[in-house]
Scaffold this active site. Structure first.
Site, short mmCIF file in Angstrom:
data_model
loop_
_atom_site.label_atom_id
_atom_site.label_comp_id
_atom_site.label_asym_id
_atom_site.label_seq_id
_atom_site.Cartn_x
_atom_site.Cartn_y
_atom_site.Cartn_z
N SER A 174 -4.15 -0.14 -7.40
CA SER A 174 -4.30 -1.24 -8.02
C SER A 174 -4.50 -1.08 -9.62
O SER A 174 -4.50 -1.95 -10.20
CB SER A 174 -5.86 -2.09 -7.42
N THR A 216 -9.42 -0.74 -4.66
CA THR A 216 -10.77 -1.11 -5.32
C THR A 216 -10.76 -1.45 -6.76
O THR A 216 -11.54 -2.02 -7.06
CB THR A 216 -11.86 -0.29 -4.84
N ASP A 217 -9.97 -0.45 -7.53
CA ASP A 217 -10.11 -0.53 -8.89
C ASP A 217 -9.75 -1.84 -9.55
O ASP A 217 -10.45 -2.01 -10.51
CB ASP A 217 -8.98 0.53 -9.38
N THR A 233 -6.37 2.74 -1.61
CA THR A 233 -7.09 3.80 -1.07
C THR A 233 -7.00 3.64 0.53
O THR A 233 -6.89 4.59 1.23
CB THR A 233 -8.68 4.14 -1.50
#
Length: 333
Positions: free
Chosen positions: A54, A87-88, A12
C-alpha cells in the site's frame, strides 16, 4: 445464501519472501481465504482488485478500491465487504472509502504485520475477525472500519502507530469502537459520520495535495516548492496545537490568496488543532487562511482535502466543506 465478499489489494497479508528475503505481494484472494483458521459459517467470495504494497497506492488506486466496494455491495445477498490491504496506507484508503460509503452494510479493512509465509502469521486470524465483523448486523451503519488484532476501529481518526507490533493500529483520540473474539463481535461506541460524498463526482485526475512538515526554525521553502510543483491543496504538519512561525504564516496568506487550500494539522499524536498563539502560531495561521482539521492527522487530512478538491475544485467550496467536516460542532448536527 448471504455472503461476505473479500476484496484483495495486496499488502503484507498477501506477501511472500523471495530468495533475498525481501517480501513482495503475490497471493490472491482465493489463497487468503484458503488459509482461514476455521469454517466461519458464512459464504465467502474472493475478488482480486490490486496486488501491491500500500506504500505504492495513489489516489486513483484508492478510488478504485472504493469503486470495487460499491460494486461488491451491488450484488445480491451481500452482508458486508472485507478489504485486505497493506498496513502502510490502510488509514488513508479506509478513510477515503468511509468518506464515500453511503450503504448501511459494513466495510471492514484488515491486513497483517507478518507475511503469508511466516509460520506465526497474523493474517488468517485478522481476516477471520474482519469477516465476522462484516457479517454482523451490529456493524451496520458504522461506515468503513479497521479490524486488527481483535480490535475494531472507525476509519476516521485511526492510524498505524507501531511499525512492527501485532497491535499496529490505534485511535488516540477515541479508542476502539469494540472488539471481536472467537467470532463474537462486541461494540461499545458508534462513530459520528458526516454525509457521504459523491463517489461519481470524485475525479483524482489533476489533484495534487502535499503534506509539509514543520519544525522549529523551518522556513517557507518547502511550502513554496509544493505550490510551485502544482499542489492546489497543502496540509501543514504543524507543531503543538497547530503552530509555526511568521515566515510560514506569510506564505500561507500568499498561497490561500492565490487559491491554494491550506489545511492545518499537527505532528502531535492526540488532541485537536487549536488557534491559540500569535507570532506565527495557530491563531495567525487560521487568520492567514489555513483551515484547522480538528483531530484528523496529516495523512487523513490530506485524503479529505483530496476528496473535496477532486469533487468540487472551487477553493472556497472546498474550504467550507473542510471546515464543516472537521469541526466537532458541525459533525454532530
Amino acid at each position: 445464501m448471504s455472503k461476505v465478499i473479500v476484496l484483495s489489494t495486496g499488502g503484507t497479508i498477501a506477501t511472500r519472501r523471495n530468495v533475498r528475503g525481501v517480501g513482495l505481494a503475490k497471493d490472491s484472494a482465493g489463497e487468503l481465504l484458503g488459509r482461514l483458521p476455521e469454517d466461519l459459517g458464512v459464504a465467502l467470495e474472493g475478488v482480486d482488485v490490486l496486488c501491491a504494497g500500500s506504500y505504492l497506492f495513489t489516489l486513483t488506486d484508492m478510488r478504485r478500491v472504493a469503486l470495487s466496494i460499491r460494486e461488491a455491495l451491488a450484488g445480491p445477498d451481500v452482508l458486508g465487504v472485507v478489504v485486505t490491504h497493506g498496513t502502510d496506507g490502510m488509514e488513508e484508503t479506509a478513510y477515503l472509502a468511509d468518506l464515500f460509503h453511503a450503504d448501511p452494510r459494513p466495510v471492514v479493512f484488515t491486513g497483517a504485520q507478518r507475511p503469508a509465509d511466516a509460520p506465526d502469521g497474523d493474517g488468517p486470524r485478522n481476516l477471520a475477525d474482519a469477516i465476522a465483523v462484516a457479517a454482523s448486523g451490529r456493524a451496520r451503519d458504522l461506515g468503513a472500519l479497521i479490524c486488527f488484532d481483535g480490535q475494531i476501529f472507525a476509519a476516521g481518526g485511526t492510524r498505524k502507530t507501531h511499525t512492527l507490533a501485532m497491535a499496529a493500529f490505534s485511535a488516540p483520540d477515541g479508542g476502539p469502537l469494540g472488539r471481536v473474539r472467537d467470532g463474537r463481535v462486541s461494540l461499545a461506541m458508534t462513530p459520528v459520520r458526516a454525509k457521504p460524498l459523491d463517489l461519481d463526482a470524485f475525479d483524482p485526475e489533476g489533484v495534487r495535495t502535499d503534506i509539509v512538515a514543520l519544525y522549529p526554525g523551518c522556513d517557507a521553502a518547502v511550502l513554496r516548492a509544493a505550490a510551485e510543483a502544482g499542489a492546489t491543496g497543502i496540509v501543514l504538519q504543524a507543531l503543538g496545537a497547530g503552530n509555526a512561525n511568521p515566515m510560514i504564516r506569510d506564505e500561507v496568506a500568499r498561497l490561500t490568496g492565490s487559491g491554494v487550500v491550506v489545511a492545518l494539522s499537527t505532528r502531535v499524536d492526540a488532541g485537536p488543532v487549536a488557534a491559540l498563539y500569535g507570532n506565527g502560531g495557530g491563531a495567525d495561521l487560521v487568520e492567514a487562511g489555513a483551515v484547522p482539521t480538528g483531530t484528523l492527522r496529516p495523512p487523513q487530512a490530506r485524503v479529505l482535502l483530496s476528496a473535496l478538491l477532486g469533487g468540487h475544485r472551487d477553493p472556497a467550496r472546498v474550504r467550507e466543506e473542510l471546515r464543516a467536516r472537521t469541526s466537532p460542532t458541525e459533525r454532530t448536527k
